[in-house]
Scaffold this motif. Sequence first.
Motif, PDB file in Angstrom:
ATOM      1  N   PRO A 236       6.200   1.828  21.912  1.00  0.00           N
ATOM      2  CA  PRO A 236       4.913   1.437  22.519  1.00  0.00           C
ATOM      3  C   PRO A 236       5.037   0.306  23.526  1.00  0.00           C
ATOM      4  O   PRO A 236       4.167   0.139  24.383  1.00  0.00           O
ATOM      5  CB  PRO A 236       4.063   1.017  21.315  1.00  0.00           C
ATOM      6  N   GLY A 237       6.101  -0.467  23.458  1.00  0.00           N
ATOM      7  CA  GLY A 237       6.293  -1.543  24.424  1.00  0.00           C
ATOM      8  C   GLY A 237       6.556  -1.050  25.830  1.00  0.00           C
ATOM      9  O   GLY A 237       6.477  -1.828  26.789  1.00  0.00           O
ATOM     10  N   SER A 238       6.860   0.244  25.970  1.00  0.00           N
ATOM     11  CA  SER A 238       7.143   0.796  27.299  1.00  0.00           C
ATOM     12  C   SER A 238       5.954   0.660  28.231  1.00  0.00           C
ATOM     13  O   SER A 238       6.117   0.523  29.446  1.00  0.00           O
ATOM     14  CB  SER A 238       7.553   2.271  27.180  1.00  0.00           C
ATOM     15  N   GLU A 239       4.745   0.697  27.660  1.00  0.00           N
ATOM     16  CA  GLU A 239       3.565   0.580  28.522  1.00  0.00           C
ATOM     17  C   GLU A 239       3.390  -0.837  29.068  1.00  0.00           C
ATOM     18  O   GLU A 239       2.689  -1.059  30.046  1.00  0.00           O
ATOM     19  CB  GLU A 239       2.305   0.993  27.769  1.00  0.00           C
ATOM     20  N   ILE A 240       4.041  -1.800  28.437  1.00  0.00           N
ATOM     21  CA  ILE A 240       3.949  -3.188  28.891  1.00  0.00           C
ATOM     22  C   ILE A 240       4.828  -3.416  30.114  1.00  0.00           C
ATOM     23  O   ILE A 240       4.501  -4.216  30.995  1.00  0.00           O
ATOM     24  CB  ILE A 240       4.379  -4.147  27.755  1.00  0.00           C
ATOM     25  N   ILE A 241       5.954  -2.731  30.197  1.00  0.00           N
ATOM     26  CA  ILE A 241       6.941  -3.016  31.245  1.00  0.00           C
ATOM     27  C   ILE A 241       6.359  -2.932  32.649  1.00  0.00           C
ATOM     28  O   ILE A 241       6.524  -3.861  33.444  1.00  0.00           O
ATOM     29  CB  ILE A 241       8.172  -2.100  31.089  1.00  0.00           C
ATOM     30  N   PRO A 242       5.640  -1.867  33.005  1.00  0.00           N
ATOM     31  CA  PRO A 242       5.129  -1.811  34.388  1.00  0.00           C
ATOM     32  C   PRO A 242       4.096  -2.891  34.686  1.00  0.00           C
ATOM     33  O   PRO A 242       4.043  -3.423  35.790  1.00  0.00           O
ATOM     34  CB  PRO A 242       4.507  -0.409  34.480  1.00  0.00           C
ATOM     35  N   THR A 243       3.270  -3.241  33.702  1.00  0.00           N
ATOM     36  CA  THR A 243       2.149  -4.135  33.980  1.00  0.00           C
ATOM     37  C   THR A 243       2.442  -5.599  33.738  1.00  0.00           C
ATOM     38  O   THR A 243       1.887  -6.471  34.388  1.00  0.00           O
ATOM     39  CB  THR A 243       0.936  -3.736  33.126  1.00  0.00           C
ATOM     40  N   GLU A 244       3.315  -5.883  32.771  1.00  0.00           N
ATOM     41  CA  GLU A 244       3.547  -7.267  32.397  1.00  0.00           C
ATOM     42  C   GLU A 244       4.930  -7.771  32.799  1.00  0.00           C
ATOM     43  O   GLU A 244       5.078  -8.832  33.380  1.00  0.00           O
ATOM     44  CB  GLU A 244       3.368  -7.428  30.871  1.00  0.00           C
ATOM     45  N   VAL A 245       5.956  -7.005  32.472  1.00  0.00           N
ATOM     46  CA  VAL A 245       7.312  -7.500  32.677  1.00  0.00           C
ATOM     47  C   VAL A 245       7.731  -7.400  34.132  1.00  0.00           C
ATOM     48  O   VAL A 245       8.253  -8.349  34.710  1.00  0.00           O
ATOM     49  CB  VAL A 245       8.296  -6.743  31.765  1.00  0.00           C
ATOM     50  N   LYS A 246       7.492  -6.275  34.767  1.00  0.00           N
ATOM     51  CA  LYS A 246       7.957  -6.106  36.138  1.00  0.00           C
ATOM     52  C   LYS A 246       7.245  -7.045  37.108  1.00  0.00           C
ATOM     53  O   LYS A 246       7.769  -7.349  38.173  1.00  0.00           O
ATOM     54  CB  LYS A 246       7.780  -4.647  36.564  1.00  0.00           C
ATOM     55  N   THR A 247       6.070  -7.510  36.753  1.00  0.00           N
ATOM     56  CA  THR A 247       5.381  -8.454  37.628  1.00  0.00           C
ATOM     57  C   THR A 247       6.050  -9.820  37.622  1.00  0.00           C
ATOM     58  O   THR A 247       5.733 -10.664  38.463  1.00  0.00           O
ATOM     59  CB  THR A 247       3.920  -8.626  37.187  1.00  0.00           C
ATOM     60  N   THR A 248       6.960 -10.057  36.670  1.00  0.00           N
ATOM     61  CA  THR A 248       7.653 -11.350  36.607  1.00  0.00           C
ATOM     62  C   THR A 248       9.045 -11.297  37.227  1.00  0.00           C
ATOM     63  O   THR A 248       9.800 -12.258  37.118  1.00  0.00           O
ATOM     64  CB  THR A 248       7.767 -11.826  35.146  1.00  0.00           C
ATOM     65  N   LEU A 249       9.379 -10.196  37.855  1.00  0.00           N
ATOM     66  CA  LEU A 249      10.714 -10.091  38.442  1.00  0.00           C
ATOM     67  C   LEU A 249      10.941 -11.082  39.575  1.00  0.00           C
ATOM     68  O   LEU A 249      12.071 -11.385  39.936  1.00  0.00           O
ATOM     69  CB  LEU A 249      10.950  -8.659  38.951  1.00  0.00           C
ATOM     70  N   ASP A 250       9.857 -11.559  40.182  1.00  0.00           N
ATOM     71  CA  ASP A 250       9.995 -12.497  41.300  1.00  0.00           C
ATOM     72  C   ASP A 250       9.867 -13.946  40.852  1.00  0.00           C
ATOM     73  O   ASP A 250       9.600 -14.828  41.663  1.00  0.00           O
ATOM     74  CB  ASP A 250       8.935 -12.195  42.371  1.00  0.00           C
ATOM     75  N   LEU A 251      10.060 -14.205  39.565  1.00  0.00           N
ATOM     76  CA  LEU A 251       9.869 -15.564  39.054  1.00  0.00           C
ATOM     77  C   LEU A 251      11.123 -16.422  39.191  1.00  0.00           C
ATOM     78  O   LEU A 251      11.447 -17.207  38.306  1.00  0.00           O
ATOM     79  CB  LEU A 251       9.423 -15.525  37.588  1.00  0.00           C
ATOM     80  N   ALA A 252      11.812 -16.264  40.270  1.00  0.00           N
ATOM     81  CA  ALA A 252      12.912 -17.180  40.558  1.00  0.00           C
ATOM     82  C   ALA A 252      12.330 -18.567  40.789  1.00  0.00           C
ATOM     83  O   ALA A 252      11.203 -18.706  41.271  1.00  0.00           O
ATOM     84  CB  ALA A 252      13.670 -16.704  41.792  1.00  0.00           C
ATOM     85  N   PRO A 253      13.054 -19.612  40.448  1.00  0.00           N
ATOM     86  CA  PRO A 253      12.526 -20.971  40.629  1.00  0.00           C
ATOM     87  C   PRO A 253      12.147 -21.243  42.083  1.00  0.00           C
ATOM     88  O   PRO A 253      12.748 -20.695  43.012  1.00  0.00           O
ATOM     89  CB  PRO A 253      13.691 -21.863  40.190  1.00  0.00           C
ATOM     90  N   TYR A 254      11.140 -22.083  42.265  1.00  0.00           N
ATOM     91  CA  TYR A 254      10.792 -22.503  43.624  1.00  0.00           C
ATOM     92  C   TYR A 254      12.007 -23.228  44.230  1.00  0.00           C
ATOM     93  O   TYR A 254      12.550 -24.144  43.632  1.00  0.00           O
ATOM     94  CB  TYR A 254       9.597 -23.465  43.608  1.00  0.00           C
ATOM     95  N   ASP A 255      12.401 -22.782  45.381  1.00  0.00           N
ATOM     96  CA  ASP A 255      13.538 -23.398  46.075  1.00  0.00           C
ATOM     97  C   ASP A 255      13.030 -23.888  47.424  1.00  0.00           C
ATOM     98  O   ASP A 255      13.002 -23.151  48.406  1.00  0.00           O
ATOM     99  CB  ASP A 255      14.667 -22.381  46.245  1.00  0.00           C
ATOM    100  N   VAL A 256      12.564 -25.116  47.473  1.00  0.00           N
ATOM    101  CA  VAL A 256      11.897 -25.626  48.672  1.00  0.00           C
ATOM    102  C   VAL A 256      12.649 -26.835  49.226  1.00  0.00           C
ATOM    103  O   VAL A 256      13.266 -27.605  48.476  1.00  0.00           O
ATOM    104  CB  VAL A 256      10.426 -26.016  48.379  1.00  0.00           C
ATOM    105  N   THR A 257      12.585 -26.985  50.517  1.00  0.00           N
ATOM    106  CA  THR A 257      13.199 -28.141  51.175  1.00  0.00           C
ATOM    107  C   THR A 257      12.180 -28.971  51.940  1.00  0.00           C
ATOM    108  O   THR A 257      12.462 -30.105  52.316  1.00  0.00           O
ATOM    109  CB  THR A 257      14.299 -27.683  52.149  1.00  0.00           C
TER     110      THR A 257
END
Length: 630
Positions: A236-257
């Motif tokens: 049942p966790g498969s339904e979470i992956i598209p909506t919850e987990v994949k939206t966090t793929l871009d959560l790399a730390p802020y890298d600002v100068t």
Amino acid sequence: MRLKNISLVIAVLSGLSACGTTPKTASTQDKQTLATATTAPAEQLDAQGLFEKANRKQGASKIQLLYLARQAAIDEQNWPILEQACSELESKASVDHVQNKLYTALARQQQQKYSSALALLQTLESKLKLPDHQAWHQYLMGSVYAAQQLPKKALVHYFNSADLANKHQLVIAGLNQDIWQALQQLSSYALERFDRGTVIQQGWVKLAKYHQIYLGSTVQLHQALNNWQRRYTSHPGSEIIPTEVKTTLDLAPYDVTRIAVLLPTSGSSERLGRALKNGFLAAMDSNRVEEIFFIDETLDVAQIDRELGQSQAEFVIGPLLKSNVEKLTESTYLATTPALFLNTLDTPAALGNPNHYYFALDPEHEVEQAMVHFLAKGYQKPMLLAPDTASGKRLISHFEAQWQRYSETRPEVGFYSDSENMAEVVGQLLEVDSSKQRINTIKRMFRIELESETRSRRDIDAIYILGDAIETRLLKPYLDVNVSTFADRIPLYASSRSYSKQIDKTDKGDLEGLFFTEVPWMLPGAVKSQSLREQHSQLWPEQSDIEQRLFAMAYDALNLIPEIKQLSKIPGKEFDGLTGALTIKEANRINRQLSWAQYHKNQIRLVSLDQRPPTPLFMKQLYEDYQAQQ
């Protein structure tokens, strides 16, 4: 809580209604009455109207109207009417009583009657024969604990519900989302302890562990999720992956100068702005930031937007003043730029941008920390002393609201208006005045001189002072002389407002034994960077207490940038800062855990006090009821 309510309502509607029984066949006369009861005018009534109409009916028509009222109450989220309708249906033989009690438990949970909701659910445990009822019973049990921010206890029941749903091919709407939400509140250590049990449970926990471990690492997270899906097919966790987990793929730390800092550079708050600026500049020595632009936060929104555009800042810190944070909700530049505000907003609707964070030196953090310690120590009747001001009343109100979640007793509260009436307030609260009156009465009765000593009340087991440094030094002697020598000394606590490095240079003696919370930067030996402390003392030896705290706040704010995304997504993750152990629990608000210190022999020493999370009152009551039944 609104999302939680909606999820639960949909769940109950899609599950409990499906497994309900049908009333017994009605007679011809009852059918005619029922037809009259359910014509269009009745259908237009709300839950309240349907319930009132049901109470004027008899037989099958009453039952049908109660069913309609029950359904309408759920649609309208009218929980008192839902509970009343269920109560009326209890006496009807044709009703599915287990299902009806589950509805009652839902109504109580939504009205925050957690103790009675759990008590009712516990009475049903031996009566649950249908898998549907068993699954919904466990889901409701979990929802009660989740509503009280107890994700570990909630997950035990959620996983039971999920196993039943999987075994019997049931659909529990909202369950998967609630499991995922509870898992995201656990630390990596807690997840490790849950990684056992059924395939359903292990699959959920491993999904949450991958989410934590590879958060911000796009390629690794994607690979881990693919491996998880191959191992846990049809989970049942498969339904979470598209909506919850994949939206966090871009959560790399802020890298600002390039960053822009909004702070007050003019007016009455100019010195505060200077202290912040010093902190930001000091933090650049250990940070990747290459360019920093300072902008006056008192400018209007259009001017600030113009200067932000010219700076091309990749991240914005500030402003400091709450009124300026509020006005910048209209900023077009900030709408698309991550920001760390140095204050917070009162309106939850304004906290909607996922890339906006709020870092305030809120005294409420200290009040909660003191309350947690009092409960861990088992104190039953603390006494709170605060100035009779808006701020003092707000903090006392906050303490009382939190305290009532965990204790049946109410703290004693005293407000003093100035130094003139402090002794009077303390005497009244400790009931020393009553003792003096009794002594005087006896002297008058016998007309002789008696050796006597006043007695203070014995039920006060802790005193918490919320005054500033001067007020605390005035209050402490009054407390010392008004506590009876026959009684044990009452431990004294205070907030950081009671501590002043400047005043302490000449006066510590009156505060012997007092415990207080303070940001580590202000305490001797509490921060690791001793060289930073020494440099600060050389450059700004005369900085006031507030300026030193703001320096530490600015230093932490700049160093938080590469950590802040992970803080907001990984439960239990802390940032060890000059202003305390920093975490993010909800709404992107940074929470501070301050250091404890104590005045001891004319010195300040760091102490470690018990900070175990308290047990909610409704759980204590359940345990006591259970013990009484044994």
